[in-house]
Design a protein around this motif. Sequence first.
Motif, mmCIF file in Angstrom:
data_model
loop_
_atom_site.group_PDB
_atom_site.id
_atom_site.type_symbol
_atom_site.label_atom_id
_atom_site.label_comp_id
_atom_site.label_asym_id
_atom_site.label_seq_id
_atom_site.Cartn_x
_atom_site.Cartn_y
_atom_site.Cartn_z
ATOM 1 N N VAL A 286 -0.457 3.308 -1.813
ATOM 2 C CA VAL A 286 -0.148 4.541 -2.557
ATOM 3 C C VAL A 286 -0.982 5.738 -2.100
ATOM 4 O O VAL A 286 -0.653 6.880 -2.437
ATOM 5 N N MET A 287 -2.034 5.512 -1.313
ATOM 6 C CA MET A 287 -2.909 6.620 -0.917
ATOM 7 C C MET A 287 -2.176 7.754 -0.194
ATOM 8 O O MET A 287 -2.404 8.923 -0.504
ATOM 9 N N PRO A 288 -1.281 7.472 0.762
ATOM 10 C CA PRO A 288 -0.581 8.581 1.414
ATOM 11 C C PRO A 288 0.228 9.433 0.431
ATOM 12 O O PRO A 288 0.246 10.669 0.533
ATOM 13 N N THR A 289 0.880 8.781 -0.525
ATOM 14 C CA THR A 289 1.650 9.513 -1.538
ATOM 15 C C THR A 289 0.750 10.466 -2.320
ATOM 16 O O THR A 289 1.086 11.637 -2.531
ATOM 17 N N VAL A 290 -0.395 9.993 -2.750
ATOM 18 C CA VAL A 290 -1.305 10.812 -3.555
ATOM 19 C C VAL A 290 -1.916 11.936 -2.717
ATOM 20 O O VAL A 290 -2.080 13.064 -3.196
ATOM 21 N N ARG A 343 10.726 -0.460 -13.379
ATOM 22 C CA ARG A 343 9.375 -0.443 -13.959
ATOM 23 C C ARG A 343 8.750 0.947 -13.949
ATOM 24 O O ARG A 343 7.635 1.123 -14.462
ATOM 25 N N ILE A 344 9.411 1.929 -13.370
ATOM 26 C CA ILE A 344 8.774 3.229 -13.161
ATOM 27 C C ILE A 344 8.345 3.891 -14.467
ATOM 28 O O ILE A 344 7.250 4.465 -14.542
ATOM 29 N N PHE A 373 5.545 7.486 -7.876
ATOM 30 C CA PHE A 373 5.930 6.082 -7.743
ATOM 31 C C PHE A 373 7.200 5.948 -6.918
ATOM 32 O O PHE A 373 7.334 5.040 -6.096
ATOM 33 N N ARG A 374 8.151 6.861 -7.130
ATOM 34 C CA ARG A 374 9.376 6.803 -6.333
ATOM 35 C C ARG A 374 9.067 7.030 -4.859
ATOM 36 O O ARG A 374 9.627 6.373 -3.978
ATOM 37 N N ASP A 375 8.157 7.970 -4.580
ATOM 38 C CA ASP A 375 7.776 8.244 -3.190
ATOM 39 C C ASP A 375 7.097 7.019 -2.564
ATOM 40 O O ASP A 375 7.383 6.656 -1.427
ATOM 41 N N ALA A 376 6.217 6.384 -3.357
ATOM 42 C CA ALA A 376 5.474 5.229 -2.838
ATOM 43 C C ALA A 376 6.359 3.998 -2.679
ATOM 44 O O ALA A 376 5.979 3.053 -1.980
ATOM 45 N N MET A 377 7.526 3.990 -3.315
ATOM 46 C CA MET A 377 8.451 2.874 -3.173
ATOM 47 C C MET A 377 9.396 3.047 -1.991
ATOM 48 O O MET A 377 10.029 2.099 -1.541
ATOM 49 N N ALA A 378 9.466 4.277 -1.466
ATOM 50 C CA ALA A 378 10.464 4.576 -0.423
ATOM 51 C C ALA A 378 9.992 4.087 0.933
ATOM 52 O O ALA A 378 8.795 3.969 1.183
#
Length: 378
Positions: A286-290, A343-344, A373-378
């Motif tokens: 998730v770090m890149p998303t944040v 789960r989002i 969360f959507r970005d980190a799931m893509a």
Amino acid sequence: MANLTFCTTTVLDHGAISQLAAALQANGIKRPLICTDKGIVAAGILDKVRGAIPNDIQPVIYDGTPANPTENAVLEAGEIYKSEGCDGIVSVGGGSSIDLGKAVALNVTHEGDLLGYTAGMGGVAKIGAVAPLIAVPTTSGTGSEVSSGSVVIMNNGEKLILASKNLIPRMAICDPQLTIGLPPMLTAATGMDAMAHCIEAVCSPQVNPPAEAVGLDGIRRGLGQGFLEAAVADGKNEEARWNMMLASTEGAMAFTKGLGAVHSMSHACGSIKELGLHHGTLNAVVMPTVLRYNHDRIGEALPRIREAMGLKQTADVAEEIEALNQRLGLPKNLKEMGVTEDRIDYLSAHAARDVCTFTNPKPASAEEYAGMFRDAMA
């Protein structure tokens, strides 16, 4: 207001486990409860630790630490502590065993439900003196051996933080030799946990220049000098193991400055019991998303992070972390880890309540977390 606090006495070097006997004596521990897990026992690491304990001290073993510490495990270990007449704790293992040990040290000295001592319930002010704890990390990731926090999945299903200066271990014995047998993927995941601590700490808006300097040194060792990838490539590389253990400890020293949305998202995902997701792996994914979400608020931090990582100043740090994750063989996204879109809503609400979100450089609502969360799931 700046708050500069570094409390733990830390011994770090190959063979440092030989200092355990002196640490027990200095803290008056004659009947320790060793909090560990079955993997540590099976790997023979516990035997090495017991070999450093004098014969006149008979430890009691609790090896039921789950991959993510639970309130039930804390209560179970606490009952053993009381029934066996223990007077201190030695945590041996990764962040889970150390966090469990902290929670047990609290549980055996305080009355009432553990939930009432979590940070979100005003627990910081409620936690007084706890049982003495010595931490012996066997991974290079969480830095829990020098931190004031303990993350536990409570019986209500939430993954919450216990935090107090009183939970900081009395002593950390950091022996890189104990990490030599760590498999490549666990080396990668725990190493990225340490890097996430360092990077989030540097990005935190809190004022703490010494903590930031420590965090930048951790980034430099792990990424700029390449010791994380070196440790993954060759687990017997003693120089790489030494530097990653130091970088891990530095990560926790640095996050006295605060963490952020990376950890809020990881804590939320980590609360899904049936998935049993590894905290360090989650942080890496998730770090890149944040970093993309925070980009317009971390303009002063990014040049320092790039320099510590050994990058050109034109580099995109989020893209570099994604490429590093791929080289390390870590998952590409949360979907690959089993997190599903249904789960989002739960994850977003959990992350928005997490205490780490309050030191994220850019405020994030549940709706904004849903987007991340959507970005980190893509």
